[in-house]
Design a protein around this motif. Sequence first.
Motif, short mmCIF file in Angstrom:
data_model
loop_
_atom_site.label_atom_id
_atom_site.label_comp_id
_atom_site.label_asym_id
_atom_site.label_seq_id
_atom_site.Cartn_x
_atom_site.Cartn_y
_atom_site.Cartn_z
N HIS A 287 5.74 -10.02 10.76
CA HIS A 287 6.89 -9.23 10.31
C HIS A 287 7.46 -9.80 9.01
N ARG A 288 7.60 -11.13 8.94
CA ARG A 288 8.11 -11.76 7.73
C ARG A 288 7.15 -11.57 6.57
N LEU A 289 5.84 -11.62 6.86
CA LEU A 289 4.85 -11.44 5.81
C LEU A 289 4.91 -10.02 5.25
N ARG A 290 5.01 -9.04 6.14
CA ARG A 290 5.10 -7.65 5.69
C ARG A 290 6.38 -7.43 4.87
N THR A 291 7.47 -8.06 5.30
CA THR A 291 8.74 -7.93 4.57
C THR A 291 8.63 -8.53 3.18
N ALA A 292 7.99 -9.71 3.10
CA ALA A 292 7.83 -10.38 1.81
C ALA A 292 6.95 -9.56 0.87
N SER A 294 6.47 -6.37 1.02
CA SER A 294 7.20 -5.14 0.66
C SER A 294 8.17 -5.39 -0.47
N LYS A 295 8.88 -6.52 -0.41
CA LYS A 295 9.83 -6.86 -1.48
C LYS A 295 9.10 -7.07 -2.82
#
Length: 299
Positions: A287-292, A294-295
């Motif tokens: 989840h954190r990887l996808r968020t990073a 995405s940003k």
Amino acid sequence: MSMGLTIMITGALVAASCGFLGCFLILRRMAMLGDAISHAVLPGIVIAFLISGTRDSLAMLVGAAILGLLCTFFIQTLKQQGVQNDAAISVTFTALFAIGVILVSLYARQVDLDLDCVLYGEIAYVPWDTFILFGNDMGPKAIWAVGGAFLISLIVVGLLFKQFKLVTFDPNMAAALGIPVLFIHYLLMGLVSLTTVASFESVGAILVVAMLIVPAATAYLLTDKLEKMLGLSVLTGIASSVLGYGAALWLDASIAGTMTGVAGLLFLLALLFSPLHGIVTRWFIRHRLRTALSKEGID
């Protein structure tokens, strides 16, 4: 020593000694072999009783240990003849266990050698079954038996740790280096048999299987190093004993069963939150990887 402390110490020794050897069983993908041995030793117990005429723990231990090694030998022989591993285990332990049940029903009906005692055990009775030496009460037999088995396992594995480790991870390399792979295999099975039988009187055969596998499986989820895995399996076993005894008093339930239930709960927590293999941990990282990512894409 208070009754509660005696029960916790016995449970901790059983869980720790079984979990310690269970690490090697899991890494060698032989987890069900512990189940096979724990059931296959029943005829050894009965035969030892018929020969010695006594329920003395030493006679039972010897008889059961011999059948445990025979069980391993039969399984290994069937595998060498082309029988699949799971089929070899199933055929061997069911046949030997059936023989044990028949012997009990034929020759031990009038003796306190029933299947409930062998299969389920009763750790609450441990404080009253003491070891007498030269007229002196030396404490519960179960602590001496399981503690002795645990000490033997620690000494043997400690002296031959490199051999055990290499045979566990790469038996072909071990054989090429001149290490007696088959001897190490039977030595491990002998230790498993010894520990299994020593634990019978406190938790019974069925719960020994859980103690052999669950603490080791929990440790497997928490580390990738064998040395740490062995230590964590022992700590998990001790925690299962202490917490399980407290839960049993609170629930007024089976002590041995509750200890095993707590071990299962600890495994579930490791499965969910392990830093290495936890389901929740991996989801959080993804989840954190996808968020990073995405940003970065937005920027």
